[in-house]
Design a protein around this motif. Structure first.
Motif, PDB file in Angstrom:
ATOM      1  N   LEU A  20      39.779 -33.613   9.522  1.00 17.61           N
ATOM      2  CA  LEU A  20      40.930 -33.157  10.287  1.00 17.61           C
ATOM      3  C   LEU A  20      40.434 -32.232  11.385  1.00 17.61           C
ATOM      4  O   LEU A  20      39.395 -31.576  11.235  1.00 17.61           O
ATOM      5  CB  LEU A  20      41.928 -32.393   9.418  1.00 17.61           C
ATOM      6  CG  LEU A  20      42.835 -33.186   8.484  1.00 17.61           C
ATOM      7  CD1 LEU A  20      43.613 -32.214   7.584  1.00 17.61           C
ATOM      8  CD2 LEU A  20      43.795 -34.056   9.257  1.00 17.61           C
ATOM      9  N   ARG A  21      41.199 -32.148  12.461  1.00 14.56           N
ATOM     10  CA  ARG A  21      40.899 -31.206  13.528  1.00 14.56           C
ATOM     11  C   ARG A  21      42.126 -30.336  13.752  1.00 14.56           C
ATOM     12  O   ARG A  21      43.190 -30.835  14.118  1.00 14.56           O
ATOM     13  CB  ARG A  21      40.548 -31.931  14.813  1.00 14.56           C
ATOM     14  CG  ARG A  21      40.046 -31.003  15.910  1.00 14.56           C
ATOM     15  CD  ARG A  21      40.000 -31.716  17.240  1.00 14.56           C
ATOM     16  NE  ARG A  21      39.192 -31.008  18.219  1.00 14.56           N
ATOM     17  CZ  ARG A  21      39.351 -31.121  19.537  1.00 14.56           C
ATOM     18  NH1 ARG A  21      40.289 -31.934  20.015  1.00 14.56           N
ATOM     19  NH2 ARG A  21      38.574 -30.460  20.359  1.00 14.56           N
ATOM     20  N   LEU A  22      41.949 -29.052  13.519  1.00 12.25           N
ATOM     21  CA  LEU A  22      43.012 -28.094  13.757  1.00 12.25           C
ATOM     22  C   LEU A  22      42.889 -27.537  15.163  1.00 12.25           C
ATOM     23  O   LEU A  22      41.790 -27.362  15.681  1.00 12.25           O
ATOM     24  CB  LEU A  22      42.953 -26.954  12.743  1.00 12.25           C
ATOM     25  CG  LEU A  22      42.959 -27.344  11.270  1.00 12.25           C
ATOM     26  CD1 LEU A  22      42.985 -26.067  10.413  1.00 12.25           C
ATOM     27  CD2 LEU A  22      44.105 -28.246  10.932  1.00 12.25           C
ATOM     28  N   SER A  23      44.027 -27.232  15.753  1.00 11.82           N
ATOM     29  CA  SER A  23      44.075 -26.583  17.061  1.00 11.82           C
ATOM     30  C   SER A  23      44.935 -25.338  16.960  1.00 11.82           C
ATOM     31  O   SER A  23      45.848 -25.273  16.136  1.00 11.82           O
ATOM     32  CB  SER A  23      44.673 -27.517  18.117  1.00 11.82           C
ATOM     33  OG  SER A  23      43.922 -28.690  18.268  1.00 11.82           O
ATOM     34  N   CYS A  24      44.643 -24.381  17.795  1.00  6.90           N
ATOM     35  CA  CYS A  24      45.440 -23.159  17.861  1.00  6.90           C
ATOM     36  C   CYS A  24      45.585 -22.787  19.323  1.00  6.90           C
ATOM     37  O   CYS A  24      44.611 -22.403  19.976  1.00  6.90           O
ATOM     38  CB  CYS A  24      44.780 -22.042  17.067  1.00  6.90           C
ATOM     39  SG  CYS A  24      45.601 -20.446  17.215  1.00  6.90           S
ATOM     40  N   ALA A  25      46.804 -22.917  19.830  1.00 11.42           N
ATOM     41  CA  ALA A  25      47.081 -22.603  21.223  1.00 11.42           C
ATOM     42  C   ALA A  25      47.616 -21.182  21.326  1.00 11.42           C
ATOM     43  O   ALA A  25      48.569 -20.823  20.622  1.00 11.42           O
ATOM     44  CB  ALA A  25      48.097 -23.597  21.777  1.00 11.42           C
ATOM     45  N   ALA A  26      47.020 -20.403  22.195  1.00 16.70           N
ATOM     46  CA  ALA A  26      47.391 -19.000  22.355  1.00 16.70           C
ATOM     47  C   ALA A  26      48.144 -18.789  23.654  1.00 16.70           C
ATOM     48  O   ALA A  26      47.863 -19.441  24.671  1.00 16.70           O
ATOM     49  CB  ALA A  26      46.134 -18.129  22.331  1.00 16.70           C
ATOM     50  N   SER A  27      49.084 -17.861  23.613  1.00 19.21           N
ATOM     51  CA  SER A  27      49.809 -17.477  24.815  1.00 19.21           C
ATOM     52  C   SER A  27      50.163 -15.999  24.730  1.00 19.21           C
ATOM     53  O   SER A  27      50.223 -15.424  23.636  1.00 19.21           O
ATOM     54  CB  SER A  27      51.079 -18.322  24.987  1.00 19.21           C
ATOM     55  OG  SER A  27      51.940 -18.162  23.884  1.00 19.21           O
ATOM     56  N   GLY A  28      50.361 -15.402  25.889  1.00 17.62           N
ATOM     57  CA  GLY A  28      50.752 -14.001  25.914  1.00 17.62           C
ATOM     58  C   GLY A  28      49.618 -13.008  25.802  1.00 17.62           C
ATOM     59  O   GLY A  28      49.853 -11.814  25.613  1.00 17.62           O
ATOM     60  N   LEU A  29      48.398 -13.507  25.877  1.00 14.91           N
ATOM     61  CA  LEU A  29      47.238 -12.620  25.831  1.00 14.91           C
ATOM     62  C   LEU A  29      46.152 -13.176  26.740  1.00 14.91           C
ATOM     63  O   LEU A  29      46.193 -14.362  27.101  1.00 14.91           O
ATOM     64  CB  LEU A  29      46.713 -12.473  24.390  1.00 14.91           C
ATOM     65  CG  LEU A  29      45.902 -13.613  23.762  1.00 14.91           C
ATOM     66  CD1 LEU A  29      45.327 -13.166  22.424  1.00 14.91           C
ATOM     67  CD2 LEU A  29      46.683 -14.869  23.605  1.00 14.91           C
ATOM     68  N   THR A  30      45.209 -12.310  27.094  1.00  9.50           N
ATOM     69  CA  THR A  30      44.059 -12.767  27.874  1.00  9.50           C
ATOM     70  C   THR A  30      43.071 -13.376  26.889  1.00  9.50           C
ATOM     71  O   THR A  30      42.273 -12.676  26.267  1.00  9.50           O
ATOM     72  CB  THR A  30      43.437 -11.591  28.643  1.00  9.50           C
ATOM     73  OG1 THR A  30      44.435 -10.992  29.469  1.00  9.50           O
ATOM     74  CG2 THR A  30      42.285 -12.083  29.514  1.00  9.50           C
TER      75      THR A  30
END
Length: 124
Positions: free
Chosen positions: A17-27
């Protein structure tokens, strides 16, 4: 700040499996990123980390050689490629961010922000 993990699911022993984690609101490039997991009735445990520029990584012994963490700072996303999965890898997987951090084996208390988690189930 939001960390949105995705990619979990159910696979058989030996699958990937490949997990992803998309971030927003931070540098994003100012944060080391890490993956943790928590199985039922167990404490949350460190899985992998990657430093801010993506050049250094660290892994828990239990996943060394099977899992690979990477990041794309242009996409504000961190990934966890999981190969040769085992039933004992079944857990909720969380991504987390640590400001100005490195590729350390973090404790959960050391992270600044958390995503909500994605379930990984490996059947034998």
């Amino acid at each position: 700040v939001q960390l949105q993990a995705s990619g979990g699911g159910s696979v058989q022993d030996g699958g990937s499996l490949r997990l992803s984690c998309a971030a927003s609101g931070l540098t994003f490039s100012s944060y080391a990123m890490a993956w943790f997991r928590q199985a039922p009735e167990k404490e949350r445990e460190f899985v992998a980390s990657i430093n801010r520029n993506g050049f250094r990584r660290n892994y828990a012994d239990a996943v060394q050689g099977r899992f690979s963490v990477s990041r794309d700072n242009a996409k504000n996303t961190v990934y966890l490629q999981m190969n040769s999965l085992r039933p004992e890898d079944s857990a909720v997987y969380y991504c987390a961010a640590r400001f100005n951090g490195g590729n350390f084996m973090y404790s959960p208390d050391g992270m600044n922000y958390w995503g909500k988690g994605t379930q990984v189930t490996v059947s034998s």
